[in-house]
Design a protein around this motif. Structure first.
Motif, PDB file in Angstrom:
ATOM      1  N   ASP A 742       0.847  -1.188   0.000  1.00 42.90           N
ATOM      2  CA  ASP A 742       0.000   0.000   0.000  1.00 42.90           C
ATOM      3  C   ASP A 742       0.883   1.238   0.000  1.00 42.90           C
ATOM      4  O   ASP A 742       1.611   1.491   0.951  1.00 42.90           O
ATOM      5  CB  ASP A 742      -0.894  -0.006   1.231  1.00 42.90           C
ATOM      6  CG  ASP A 742      -1.957   1.083   1.182  1.00 42.90           C
ATOM      7  OD1 ASP A 742      -1.885   1.931   0.276  1.00 42.90           O
ATOM      8  OD2 ASP A 742      -2.839   1.081   2.055  1.00 42.90           O
ATOM      9  N   TYR A 743       0.812   2.008  -1.098  1.00 43.94           N
ATOM     10  CA  TYR A 743       1.612   3.223  -1.196  1.00 43.94           C
ATOM     11  C   TYR A 743       0.985   4.392  -0.443  1.00 43.94           C
ATOM     12  O   TYR A 743       1.624   5.419  -0.246  1.00 43.94           O
ATOM     13  CB  TYR A 743       1.792   3.618  -2.666  1.00 43.94           C
ATOM     14  CG  TYR A 743       2.735   2.725  -3.424  1.00 43.94           C
ATOM     15  CD1 TYR A 743       4.109   2.914  -3.353  1.00 43.94           C
ATOM     16  CD2 TYR A 743       2.261   1.693  -4.225  1.00 43.94           C
ATOM     17  CE1 TYR A 743       4.985   2.105  -4.054  1.00 43.94           C
ATOM     18  CE2 TYR A 743       3.123   0.874  -4.935  1.00 43.94           C
ATOM     19  CZ  TYR A 743       4.488   1.081  -4.849  1.00 43.94           C
ATOM     20  OH  TYR A 743       5.348   0.278  -5.538  1.00 43.94           O
ATOM     21  N   TYR A 744      -0.270   4.267  -0.042  1.00 44.55           N
ATOM     22  CA  TYR A 744      -0.978   5.403   0.521  1.00 44.55           C
ATOM     23  C   TYR A 744      -0.860   5.498   2.036  1.00 44.55           C
ATOM     24  O   TYR A 744      -1.290   6.496   2.609  1.00 44.55           O
ATOM     25  CB  TYR A 744      -2.460   5.341   0.121  1.00 44.55           C
ATOM     26  CG  TYR A 744      -2.698   5.630  -1.337  1.00 44.55           C
ATOM     27  CD1 TYR A 744      -2.576   6.919  -1.833  1.00 44.55           C
ATOM     28  CD2 TYR A 744      -3.027   4.605  -2.214  1.00 44.55           C
ATOM     29  CE1 TYR A 744      -2.786   7.193  -3.169  1.00 44.55           C
ATOM     30  CE2 TYR A 744      -3.242   4.863  -3.553  1.00 44.55           C
ATOM     31  CZ  TYR A 744      -3.124   6.158  -4.037  1.00 44.55           C
ATOM     32  OH  TYR A 744      -3.324   6.427  -5.363  1.00 44.55           O
ATOM     33  N   ILE A 745      -0.358   4.489   2.683  1.00 46.79           N
ATOM     34  CA  ILE A 745      -0.283   4.543   4.140  1.00 46.79           C
ATOM     35  C   ILE A 745       0.743   5.600   4.563  1.00 46.79           C
ATOM     36  O   ILE A 745       1.695   5.883   3.840  1.00 46.79           O
ATOM     37  CB  ILE A 745       0.066   3.176   4.737  1.00 46.79           C
ATOM     38  CG1 ILE A 745       1.465   2.724   4.284  1.00 46.79           C
ATOM     39  CG2 ILE A 745      -0.968   2.132   4.404  1.00 46.79           C
ATOM     40  CD1 ILE A 745       1.948   1.484   4.961  1.00 46.79           C
ATOM     41  N   PRO A 746       0.567   6.214   5.717  1.00 50.66           N
ATOM     42  CA  PRO A 746       1.470   7.284   6.158  1.00 50.66           C
ATOM     43  C   PRO A 746       2.935   6.854   6.202  1.00 50.66           C
ATOM     44  O   PRO A 746       3.826   7.670   5.945  1.00 50.66           O
ATOM     45  CB  PRO A 746       0.947   7.626   7.553  1.00 50.66           C
ATOM     46  CG  PRO A 746      -0.486   7.232   7.524  1.00 50.66           C
ATOM     47  CD  PRO A 746      -0.564   6.019   6.639  1.00 50.66           C
ATOM     48  N   ALA A 747       3.195   5.581   6.528  1.00 48.90           N
ATOM     49  CA  ALA A 747       4.582   5.129   6.635  1.00 48.90           C
ATOM     50  C   ALA A 747       5.324   5.275   5.308  1.00 48.90           C
ATOM     51  O   ALA A 747       6.484   5.680   5.274  1.00 48.90           O
ATOM     52  CB  ALA A 747       4.624   3.680   7.104  1.00 48.90           C
ATOM     53  N   PHE A 748       4.648   4.933   4.202  1.00 50.66           N
ATOM     54  CA  PHE A 748       5.325   5.064   2.907  1.00 50.66           C
ATOM     55  C   PHE A 748       5.446   6.521   2.488  1.00 50.66           C
ATOM     56  O   PHE A 748       6.483   6.946   1.980  1.00 50.66           O
ATOM     57  CB  PHE A 748       4.598   4.278   1.820  1.00 50.66           C
ATOM     58  CG  PHE A 748       5.376   4.252   0.526  1.00 50.66           C
ATOM     59  CD1 PHE A 748       6.325   3.278   0.298  1.00 50.66           C
ATOM     60  CD2 PHE A 748       5.179   5.229  -0.439  1.00 50.66           C
ATOM     61  CE1 PHE A 748       7.065   3.268  -0.874  1.00 50.66           C
ATOM     62  CE2 PHE A 748       5.914   5.222  -1.614  1.00 50.66           C
ATOM     63  CZ  PHE A 748       6.860   4.247  -1.834  1.00 50.66           C
ATOM     64  N   LYS A 749       4.374   7.278   2.695  1.00 48.28           N
ATOM     65  CA  LYS A 749       4.432   8.696   2.318  1.00 48.28           C
ATOM     66  C   LYS A 749       5.550   9.416   3.053  1.00 48.28           C
ATOM     67  O   LYS A 749       6.169  10.340   2.518  1.00 48.28           O
ATOM     68  CB  LYS A 749       3.094   9.370   2.619  1.00 48.28           C
ATOM     69  CG  LYS A 749       1.952   8.922   1.720  1.00 48.28           C
ATOM     70  CD  LYS A 749       0.677   9.673   2.064  1.00 48.28           C
ATOM     71  CE  LYS A 749      -0.475   9.252   1.159  1.00 48.28           C
ATOM     72  NZ  LYS A 749      -1.719   9.980   1.483  1.00 48.28           N
ATOM     73  N   SER A 750       5.815   9.005   4.285  1.00 53.67           N
ATOM     74  CA  SER A 750       6.833   9.678   5.090  1.00 53.67           C
ATOM     75  C   SER A 750       8.233   9.111   4.890  1.00 53.67           C
ATOM     76  O   SER A 750       9.217   9.859   4.889  1.00 53.67           O
ATOM     77  CB  SER A 750       6.467   9.608   6.571  1.00 53.67           C
ATOM     78  OG  SER A 750       5.262  10.281   6.823  1.00 53.67           O
ATOM     79  N   TYR A 751       8.337   7.778   4.731  1.00 53.20           N
ATOM     80  CA  TYR A 751       9.661   7.160   4.769  1.00 53.20           C
ATOM     81  C   TYR A 751       9.947   6.211   3.606  1.00 53.20           C
ATOM     82  O   TYR A 751      11.042   5.651   3.524  1.00 53.20           O
ATOM     83  CB  TYR A 751       9.847   6.403   6.086  1.00 53.20           C
ATOM     84  CG  TYR A 751       9.699   7.289   7.290  1.00 53.20           C
ATOM     85  CD1 TYR A 751      10.658   8.243   7.592  1.00 53.20           C
ATOM     86  CD2 TYR A 751       8.586   7.190   8.126  1.00 53.20           C
ATOM     87  CE1 TYR A 751      10.519   9.075   8.692  1.00 53.20           C
ATOM     88  CE2 TYR A 751       8.428   8.013   9.228  1.00 53.20           C
ATOM     89  CZ  TYR A 751       9.408   8.956   9.508  1.00 53.20           C
ATOM     90  OH  TYR A 751       9.273   9.787  10.592  1.00 53.20           O
ATOM     91  N   GLY A 752       8.995   5.996   2.716  1.00 53.96           N
ATOM     92  CA  GLY A 752       9.227   5.079   1.609  1.00 53.96           C
ATOM     93  C   GLY A 752      10.119   5.685   0.534  1.00 53.96           C
ATOM     94  O   GLY A 752      10.293   6.903   0.444  1.00 53.96           O
ATOM     95  N   ALA A 753      10.682   4.814  -0.307  1.00 56.46           N
ATOM     96  CA  ALA A 753      11.537   5.239  -1.420  1.00 56.46           C
ATOM     97  C   ALA A 753      10.934   4.756  -2.726  1.00 56.46           C
ATOM     98  O   ALA A 753      10.576   3.587  -2.854  1.00 56.46           O
ATOM     99  CB  ALA A 753      12.948   4.687  -1.254  1.00 56.46           C
ATOM    100  N   ILE A 754      10.830   5.652  -3.691  1.00 56.16           N
ATOM    101  CA  ILE A 754      10.299   5.279  -4.999  1.00 56.16           C
ATOM    102  C   ILE A 754      11.407   4.727  -5.891  1.00 56.16           C
ATOM    103  O   ILE A 754      11.255   3.687  -6.519  1.00 56.16           O
ATOM    104  CB  ILE A 754       9.618   6.497  -5.660  1.00 56.16           C
ATOM    105  CG1 ILE A 754       8.394   6.917  -4.831  1.00 56.16           C
ATOM    106  CG2 ILE A 754       9.198   6.168  -7.094  1.00 56.16           C
ATOM    107  CD1 ILE A 754       7.729   8.189  -5.326  1.00 56.16           C
ATOM    108  N   HIS A 755      12.555   5.410  -5.941  1.00 54.85           N
ATOM    109  CA  HIS A 755      13.631   4.943  -6.816  1.00 54.85           C
ATOM    110  C   HIS A 755      14.936   5.644  -6.453  1.00 54.85           C
ATOM    111  O   HIS A 755      14.948   6.675  -5.766  1.00 54.85           O
ATOM    112  CB  HIS A 755      13.285   5.211  -8.276  1.00 54.85           C
ATOM    113  CG  HIS A 755      14.005   4.315  -9.250  1.00 54.85           C
ATOM    114  ND1 HIS A 755      14.235   2.984  -9.018  1.00 54.85           N
ATOM    115  CD2 HIS A 755      14.580   4.573 -10.462  1.00 54.85           C
ATOM    116  CE1 HIS A 755      14.875   2.444 -10.043  1.00 54.85           C
ATOM    117  NE2 HIS A 755      15.111   3.394 -10.920  1.00 54.85           N
TER     118      HIS A 755
END
Length: 804
Positions: A742-755
């Protein structure tokens, strides 16, 4: 909330210990000598500053030669180490670089746990100098699970006060800087600050900028003591004593606001005038090995001297202004002068979508014969995971000259507006004197004790061999290393190979060459030397690490299925077909490939020995006894192998030129035991029309880097010894980004990496480059661009791009 305040001592910088400075060396001569040897500055671009446990740290290192302001081409070995918050080493690796940069990755080990960590990059050349020029970046690894509620904490602060130039003198207007930091060294903004004299009277007020820095002026009175007090809110205040006021001396005040000139005012106490007679004062403006002397004079009826320097006379970037009394430094201040080395015009745009990818473009100014080397981190617009203090520009232009930690140094170079310039000047005022001690400059001339590390050193010794004595060793090509014929020290049968670029677990293949030219298999002792100097890790760490506070900062709520469980990260795979062909042909000149014969498995059955094939290509192969005989009192050797063109009627001794991996073979005997299965390609040029090397015939042989049928299916050659290297450069992996449910959860929006894109090249002809990134649901994406041009230009840009 009640907070206990920690009152700490005032920080100021007054130079001392001049007794060792020799009088026979002028400061400008000492500066030129101290910086005569080029120095390297290195920057490490991390794809993020905050990581989740299952991620990897991706990075790219850039190294500059500070003397000429260009990428350093001398260094290929980059030392990368990782430490925990207590300074314990957790990882150490050697990465191979070229043309001033290197790239790599480090897997986050589950045993490290959540917390703060440090990654350091350095080169061997840096060990020649007292000052530590290695680059250190701090990053965090987050914990997963429910986020605990923060608990009430007692806070402590450090208020620092520094007079401009280093001295506080009575009866003269002085400029001072203040800095407020917490116990972790992070800046703290305060609403108001005041200066009180010893009678409790308010002398002046000041307010901090966004980094807890402020400056103010005051005229201290002789015999009076002063206190600085700052207010965080209605209940919180911090205070510290100002330095002791001196009843004589000189102060410096710099006006750095004009874009045309720099103004420097020097003021002296009235009692100091009597000591000015027969005293030689001058201002030294210097940067690295460059320096200029500006005379200082005080008119008889004045206590002030103003110096005005045109901006064009200053050096680009940080200038150090030092006032000397003869050879003794008495005042010092750092100032920043504008530079055209920074490239601000960087633009990232979205072009189109292609299946599951987005096609992007990056544009830079077109310059004649200038290429750009860039790295780009691609993150969600709302990211909190990218908060590095330094970028490419601040590392190259600011960090080498100041002492201590600079918080959010990249801010000062994101744009060139007046507010940033003013804040940068306050920062340099608060930093005090330069990081280069004058005692070191005068008394410790650097010497080259550590060389530029280029590759590895291989030392070996022949322990036993069959038949006659071994005179040479042939090292077959492997990885990025060409084949080499190596002479053996006949005293102890040892040999040395310099500048080898070996990866960990590389497979090396050797054949010994006997005195009669035949090849043999020998037992060898091998040792790979990385020539790394392991230096201790020293950095300003918090005095007390509060684990409960660290836990609050280090935890983020992440669902258990945040990472896709059905996705497995694979090891790097070598593909068959064209990709394998490219690896095999790494050292074969392009113009020869179209004419060269590619040796196949069928060829090895028809021509077991490479001489068998050469004999079918218009050459006569003659086999001698390989023995020596005495003819007319002279020793005559009967070579084992001779190669002559078929149309040659006589043999004059010159014969056909033979090259193995571009190394000319002096004796054909090396071919006697060279199996066709060990050959990748062979070019037989009977008249030199293709190679242009020899009209009597040229044969170019290129050996294999991997066996014809792969390592598993290959049979050991009776003439080849194999060794697997356990020391060497780290393998470079293809960029891998974990799959997320899930890309929409706050964890990804704050700390995820796209590329992560470490190898973006922009040439001078187009000024642009296209690249692909994964197509995610985000409408806006942030691109963190760092890099350098071949002309020394510096690039650091953050671009938010609408992609949907």
């Amino acid at each position: 909330m009640k907070i206990r305040l920690l009152l700490v001592t005032v920080w100021f910088c007054i130079f001392s210990g001049f007794s060792q400075i020799p009088s026979d060396v002028s400061p400008n001569e000492a500066v030129g000598r101290y910086f005569k040897i080029p120095r390297e500055t290195v920057y490490l671009h991390l794809n993020k500053s905050t990581y989740l446990p299952q991620e990897e740290i991706w990075f790219k290192a850039y190294v500059f030669d500070r003397k000429n302001g260009l990428p350093s081409l001398a260094t290929t070995n980059f030392n990368v180490e990782l430490f925990d918050a207590s300074g314990n080493e957790l990882y150490s690796g050697l990465f191979l670089g070229s043309e001033g940069h290197a790239k790599g990755n480090i897997e986050i080990d589950a045993s490290w746990g959540a917390g703060e960590y440090y990654i350091r990059v350095s080169t061997n050349w840096m060990n020649n100098f007292i000052e530590d020029d290695s680059f250190v970046a701090r990053f965090k690894v987050l914990d997963v699970g429910p986020v605990p509620q923060p608990t009430e904490k007692e806070l402590s602060y450090d208020l620092q006060v520094l007079p401009e130039g280093g001295h506080l003198v009575s009866e003269i207007e002085n400029t001072l800087a203040t800095k407020l930091i917490d116990k972790k060294g992070q800046s703290v903004i305060f609403n108001k600050g005041i200066i009180l004299d010893s009678n409790g009277n308010e002398v002046t007020t000041f307010t901090s900028n966004k980094f807890g820095l402020a400056k103010f002026t005051m005229v201290p009175k002789a015999g009076m003591t002063y206190t600085a007090k700052v207010f965080l809110d209605e209940e919180q205040e911090v205070e510290a004593s100002l330095p002791k006021t001196q009843s004589k001396g000189m102060v410096m005040q710099v006006d750095n606001q004009s874009n045309e000139v720099l103004k420097i005012k020097l003021s002296i106490h009235s009692s100091t005038r009597l000591t000015l007679q027969n005293q030689l004062y001058y201002l030294l403006v210097h940067q690295n090995q460059k320096s200029k002397i500006v005379p200082v004079s005080f008119p008889e009826d004045k206590l002030e001297s103003e110096i005005v320097i045109d901006r064009s006379e200053l050096y680009a970037g940080v200038n150090t202004l030092t006032v000397f009394n003869k050879n003794t430094p008495v005042l010092e201040r750092l100032v920043f002068n504008t530079t055209n080395q920074i490239t601000h015009n960087v633009r990232v745009t979205a072009l189109n979508k292609k299946k599951d990818s987005l096609i992007m473009s990056i544009n830079l100014p077109k310059k004649n014969k200038v290429t750009y080397d860039l790295s780009i981190s691609v993150l969600p617009e709302e990211t909190k995971g990218y908060a590095h203090h330094h970028n490419m520009v601040s590392t190259m232009l600011l960090r080498p000259y100041v002492q201590g930690v600079i918080e959010n140094a990249s801010y000062y170079f994101e744009d060139s507006d007046e507010e940033r310039q003013e804040n940068l000047d306050i920062l340099l005022l608060a930093q005090g004197w330069s990081r280069y001690s004058w005692n070191n400059i005068f008394n410790h001339e650097p010497k080259v004790l550590y060389d530029f590390n280029r590759g590895l050193v291989l030392r070996g010794r022949i322990q036993s061999s069959r038949g006659s004595n071994v005179e040479k060793v042939y090292l077959f090509p492997s990885g990025t290393n060409q084949g080499k014929v190596i002479d053996i020290n006949q005293t102890d049968n040892s040999f040395v190979v310099n500048t080898l670029f070996l990866k960990k677990d590389d497979r090396l293949r050797f054949s010994s060459i006997r005195s009669n030219g035949s090849m043999a298999r020998s037992n060898m002792y091998l040792k790979v030397q990385t020539n790394r100097f392991k230096k201790p890790f020293e950095i300003e760490l918090p005095d007390v690490i509060d684990m409960s506070e660290s836990g609050v900062l280090s935890q983020v709520e992440v669902p258990e299925n945040f990472f896709a469980n059905n996705v497995e990260q694979l090891e790097q795979v070598v593909l068959t077909g064209e990709k394998k062909e490219t690896l095999e042909d790494a050292f074969i000149p392009e113009r020869f490939k179209r004419y060269a014969k590619k040796i196949t498995l069928e060829d090895t059955r028809k021509y077991p020995n490479i001489l068998d094939y050469i004999a079918t290509q218009g050459f006569r192969v003659k086999y001698g006894t390989g023995l020596a005989s005495v003819v007319d009192g002279q020793i005559k050797e009967d070579g084992r192998v001779q190669i002559l063109p078929i149309n040659a009627r006589t043999y004059n001794g010159s014969g056909t030129e033979v090259y193995i991996d571009d190394v000319r073979v002096s004796d054909y005997e090396i071919l006697f035991n060279l199996q066709s299965a060990d050959i990748d390609r062979i070019l037989v040029d009977k008249n030199g029309s293709i190679s242009g090397l020899n009209g009597t015939g040229t044969i170019l042989i290129y050996t294999r880097k991997i066996p014809l049928q792969g390592y598993k299916n290959s049979k050991p050659s009776p003439f080849i010894t194999e060794h697997i290297i356990n020391k060497g450069f780290e393998a470079i992996k293809e960029v891998y980004t974990p799959a997320f449910v899930d890309y929409y959860i706050p964890a990804f929006k704050s700390y995820g990496a796209i590329h992560w894109l470490p190898d973006i090249k922009v040439d001078s002809s187009t000024g642009s480059s296209t690249f692909k990134i994964p197509n995610t649901p985000f409408e806006n994406i942030k691109f963190f661009v760092e890099g350098a041009g071949s002309d020394g230009s510096l690039i650091s840009k953050v671009e938010t791009v609408q992609v949907d």
